[in-house]
Scaffold this motif. Structure first.
Motif, PDB file in Angstrom:
ATOM      1  N   ILE A  56       0.856  -1.192   0.000  1.00 39.95           N
ATOM      2  CA  ILE A  56       0.000   0.000   0.000  1.00 39.95           C
ATOM      3  C   ILE A  56       0.885   1.234   0.000  1.00 39.95           C
ATOM      4  CG2 ILE A  56      -1.748   1.280   1.293  1.00 39.95           C
ATOM      5  CD1 ILE A  56      -2.533  -1.464   2.531  1.00 39.95           C
ATOM      6  N   ASP A  65      -0.522   5.949   2.226  1.00 42.04           N
ATOM      7  CA  ASP A  65      -1.881   6.446   2.416  1.00 42.04           C
ATOM      8  C   ASP A  65      -2.365   5.892   3.746  1.00 42.04           C
ATOM      9  OD1 ASP A  65      -4.612   6.813   2.516  1.00 42.04           O
ATOM     10  OD2 ASP A  65      -4.889   6.586   0.362  1.00 42.04           O
ATOM     11  N   GLU A  66      -2.311   6.736   4.763  1.00 42.80           N
ATOM     12  CA  GLU A  66      -2.563   6.258   6.127  1.00 42.80           C
ATOM     13  C   GLU A  66      -3.964   5.680   6.275  1.00 42.80           C
ATOM     14  OE1 GLU A  66      -1.631   4.739   9.309  1.00 42.80           O
ATOM     15  OE2 GLU A  66      -0.038   5.580   8.084  1.00 42.80           O
ATOM     16  N   GLU A  67      -4.938   6.258   5.554  1.00 40.28           N
ATOM     17  CA  GLU A  67      -6.311   5.750   5.621  1.00 40.28           C
ATOM     18  C   GLU A  67      -6.373   4.303   5.136  1.00 40.28           C
ATOM     19  OE1 GLU A  67      -9.655   7.141   6.317  1.00 40.28           O
ATOM     20  OE2 GLU A  67      -8.249   8.159   7.675  1.00 40.28           O
ATOM     21  N   LYS A  68      -5.747   4.060   3.974  1.00 36.39           N
ATOM     22  CA  LYS A  68      -5.787   2.715   3.384  1.00 36.39           C
ATOM     23  C   LYS A  68      -5.014   1.727   4.250  1.00 36.39           C
ATOM     24  CE  LYS A  68      -6.586   3.843  -1.452  1.00 36.39           C
ATOM     25  NZ  LYS A  68      -5.887   4.403  -2.593  1.00 36.39           N
ATOM     26  N   LYS A  69      -3.891   2.176   4.786  1.00 35.15           N
ATOM     27  CA  LYS A  69      -3.106   1.297   5.659  1.00 35.15           C
ATOM     28  C   LYS A  69      -3.926   0.915   6.883  1.00 35.15           C
ATOM     29  CE  LYS A  69       1.517   2.908   4.409  1.00 35.15           C
ATOM     30  NZ  LYS A  69       2.449   1.853   4.073  1.00 35.15           N
ATOM     31  N   LYS A  70      -4.646   1.896   7.406  1.00 32.26           N
ATOM     32  CA  LYS A  70      -5.453   1.635   8.587  1.00 32.26           C
ATOM     33  C   LYS A  70      -6.553   0.623   8.270  1.00 32.26           C
ATOM     34  CE  LYS A  70      -8.272   3.643  12.190  1.00 32.26           C
ATOM     35  NZ  LYS A  70      -9.218   2.519  12.068  1.00 32.26           N
ATOM     36  N   SER A  71      -7.203   0.804   7.138  1.00 34.91           N
ATOM     37  CA  SER A  71      -8.295  -0.121   6.824  1.00 34.91           C
ATOM     38  C   SER A  71      -7.737  -1.506   6.510  1.00 34.91           C
ATOM     39  CB  SER A  71      -9.174   0.414   5.696  1.00 34.91           C
ATOM     40  OG  SER A  71      -8.548   0.256   4.471  1.00 34.91           O
ATOM     41  N   TYR A  72      -6.515  -1.569   5.962  1.00 35.95           N
ATOM     42  CA  TYR A  72      -5.899  -2.886   5.763  1.00 35.95           C
ATOM     43  C   TYR A  72      -5.645  -3.557   7.114  1.00 35.95           C
ATOM     44  CZ  TYR A  72      -2.667  -6.628   4.788  1.00 35.95           C
ATOM     45  OH  TYR A  72      -2.083  -7.872   4.745  1.00 35.95           O
ATOM     46  N   ARG A  73      -5.106  -2.783   8.058  1.00 32.98           N
ATOM     47  CA  ARG A  73      -4.819  -3.343   9.383  1.00 32.98           C
ATOM     48  C   ARG A  73      -6.095  -3.855  10.047  1.00 32.98           C
ATOM     49  NH1 ARG A  73      -1.972   1.595  10.462  1.00 32.98           N
ATOM     50  NH2 ARG A  73       0.118   1.315   9.663  1.00 32.98           N
ATOM     51  N   LYS A  92      -8.821  -4.856   8.653  1.00 31.68           N
ATOM     52  CA  LYS A  92      -9.305  -6.055   7.969  1.00 31.68           C
ATOM     53  C   LYS A  92      -8.419  -7.248   8.326  1.00 31.68           C
ATOM     54  CE  LYS A  92     -10.858  -7.388   3.363  1.00 31.68           C
ATOM     55  NZ  LYS A  92      -9.745  -8.137   2.756  1.00 31.68           N
TER      56      LYS A  92
END
Lengths: 163, 466
Positions: free
Chosen positions: A70, A73-81, A83
């Motif tokens: 990823i 992009d902190e938002e995307k990283k957060k949503s990956y974490r 999930k």
């Protein structure tokens, strides 16, 4: 270093139950422990990780690969974490946080700690004692006094201890 | 032939019935999952079916995890890695460093013990990392787990862990008309009112929350004489030394966090008198002077709470309409004349995050009233409207005389909107632009809704010391 220039460098990690995993160096150096080994030139052969078992290491590598794919992009990283951690049971989370601590991966460490806290949040005091094997070292009077002092935190709390 | 079709139809019918009862079966279910669900003579009720579904979900979760694990294993093997030392038995126990816990279990259930094993080895510092991430209320609830957990507030390592955790939304500390001596705290993340006891606060006199910084709230008694600072979550409390000015007229109060654990408090009166309290020196001082271009009396708008952005506090004034600023570090006053837009009443200042200064107020035209948000444009020194309350909510106020009171202004606003027969509490998130209704504040085991008189927003902090 093991690989020739041009091809992405791959590291081999060995768990404490002797499973071997190959992982791209770019992903593995999310672990400061591994990064230090690479920088010190000790990552040529197999990197033994004495404090992590194969099942946990497999999970950590899934995370390393996932999060390093990823872009910043902190938002995307957060949503990956979120999930990534959503299907982990409570004991797996303990393994993960110990592994993250040993591997010195602060982002995983923070995420797993927060996830454990999120599970605990809805539990009773008794559940926490049972789960963590903590002995109640209060006298009944002391315990009642501590509970009375923080009475407001017990009001309207519905716990879901059974799962 | 006809017989065959009829039989087939019957079979399909039965199958459909079964499907309706149990839902579609998962592809593979180990036989032991069915043990507790033997076919029953009478039609099972929906409650009996629930655990079955739950089992399936659980099963899918774990199989997912396993398949994920297998994929990695296969990927690893496909790169021709040799498995080392095949004759060596797998280690029976994982070696772990940093064990710090010596607590014992009192339960005897063997399954539980298996699960607990890993947690018993859990080092204390990792426990602290987890506990620091609990919601505030859960943290206090779990102080009754054991003595160690109760004493965490005194632990330096726990304090360090807390400072690593990202700051959450502010809470609101409010005083209700019914209970002027106890506070009611609203936690927007759980959408709940809490009614803590702050044992240290004086009960002889009425003290009102007037400002906050770094998890600490500054209280002032209604006679404007004594200042108190306390962490409403803990018992940390301090009465400030008396100020040197012996005139007890109304004052505006601002508070900023100066160093890691230090804070400063400003009071200023309309006659231009002011003092600053420095927690490091534990005394009041009077750094700087109000320059001649700032008109005295200051005509401070006391409805508006003081806003602190970094080390600077902002106050709203009228005559001339505008904003006063005071740099708490360097003792420098400033004033900007900014006209308030027409038809605006009850306007107050708020902190918009990222150094933005925001104004909230009511706009009344004919019989319609709406809450509006403006942002200060630093280039033009004008208020620019950036948002307003949803129309459906504003309709409630149509034809009514509405007053607005701001109960907290740090990134998240709490507004009390009142008319003769109505009292609405709403929050507005200046970051996301989200409007939310706040549930009525009712005491535990109480029925009557409490009437919020005043309040302040604060960022809950377990380790802040007064």
């Amino acid at each position: 270093m093991a690989a020739e220039t041009g091809t992405p460098t791959t590291l081999t990690l060995k768990s404490n139950d002797d499973e071997l995993f190959s992982v791209a160096e770019s992903a593995a150096i999310l672990s400061v422990t591994i990064r230090n080994m690479v920088e010190d030139g000790c990552a040529g052969g197999v990197i033994p990780l004495d404090n992590v078992d194969g099942k946990t290491l497999a999970s950590v590598i899934t995370y390393m690969n996932g999060i390093s794919a990823i872009p910043a992009d902190e938002e995307k990283k957060k949503s990956y974490r979120d999930k990534f951690l959503s299907d982990k049971d409570f004991e797996t989370l303990a393994d993960m946080v110990l592994a993250a601590n040993y591997l010195n991966m602060s982002c995983l460490m923070d995420a797993v700690s927060a996830k454990i806290a999120q599970v605990m949040e809805k539990k009773s005091v008794g559940w926490v004692r049972r789960k963590f094997g903590i002995e109640n070292d209060y006298t009944p009077e002391e315990e009642a006094a501590v509970k009375e002092e923080h009475k407001w935190t017990f009001e309207g709390v519905e716990t879901d201890d059974d799962n | 032939m006809m017989e065959g079709v009829a039989m087939l139809r019957q079979l399909i019918g039965q199958l459909q019935e079964v499907l309706e009862l149990y839902g579609s079966p998962p592809p593979t279910v180990p036989s032991n999952y069915f043990i507790q669900f033997q076919p029953q003579p009478q039609q099972p009720s929906s409650e009996q079916l629930l655990p079955l579904r739950w089992c399936y979900f659980n099963l899918e979760g774990s199989s997912l995890q396993d398949s994920c694990y297998n994929i990695i294993m296969t990927a690893g093997k496909s790169e021709n890695l040799k498995m080392l030392e095949p004759g060596k038995p797998p280690p029976t126990k994982k070696a772990r460093k940093g064990r710090g816990k010596t607590t014992l279990t009192t339960t005897s259930n063997s399954d539980d013990n298996m699960e607990q094993q890993i947690w018993q080895e859990f080092p204390q510092d990792l426990f602290e990392a987890v506990i620091a991430r609990l919601p505030i209320a859960a943290f206090f609830r779990f102080r009754s787990v054991c003595r160690t957990w109760n004493s965490l507030l005194n632990s330096q390592s726990f304090s360090n862990q807390c400072s690593r955790v990202k700051q959450s939304q502010p809470w609101f500390y409010t005083i209700t008309h019914e209970n002027v001596n106890t506070g009611a705290m609203y936690d927007p993340s759980s959408n709940k009112w809490h009614h803590p006891t702050v044992p240290a606060l004086p009960t002889k006199q009425i003290v009102l929350p007037v400002a906050s910084a770094g998890g600490l709230i500054c209280f002032l008694d209604i006679g404007h004489r004594s200042f108190y600072v306390c962490n409403p979550l803990t018992r940390s409390f301090k009465e400030l030394p008396p100020r040197s000015v012996k005139v007890w007229s109304r004052v505006a109060v601002g508070m900023t966090k100066s160093a890691t654990s230090a804070y400063k408090i400003l009071w200023v009166g309309c006659d231009g008198e002011y003092e600053v309290y420095d927690s490091e020196k534990n005394m009041w001082g009077r750094p700087g002077n109000i320059p001649g271009n700032i008109k005295i009396p200051l005509s401070i708008n006391f409805r508006s709470q003081v806003v602190s952005v970094g080390k600077t506090v902002y106050l709203m004034r009228s005559d001339p309409e505008g904003i006063l600023s005071y740099d708490m570090e360097n003792g420098v006053w400033g004033q900007d004349v900014i006209p308030v837009p027409p038809h605006v009443t009850d306007q107050v200042l708020a902190e918009g995050g990222g150094g933005r200064v925001v104004m909230v107020g009511l706009v009344t035209k004919n019989a319609a009233t709406c809450v509006c948000i403006w942002e200060l444009q630093r280039m033009t020194m004008l208020w620019k409207e950036v948002d307003r309350m949803p129309n459906v909510w504003c309709l409630e106020f149509y034809g009514k005389h509405v007053r607005m009171n701001c109960l907290g202004n740090k990134g998240l606003l709490m507004l009390s909107l009142r008319s003769r027969q109505m009292n609405r509490l709403v929050t507005y998130d200046l970051e996301s632009g989200e409007w939310l209704k706040v549930p009525g504040c009712v005491l535990p085991r109480g029925r009557k809704r409490q009437w919020i008189a005043c309040g302040t927003a604060f960022h809950p902090c377990l380790t802040a010391l007064a």
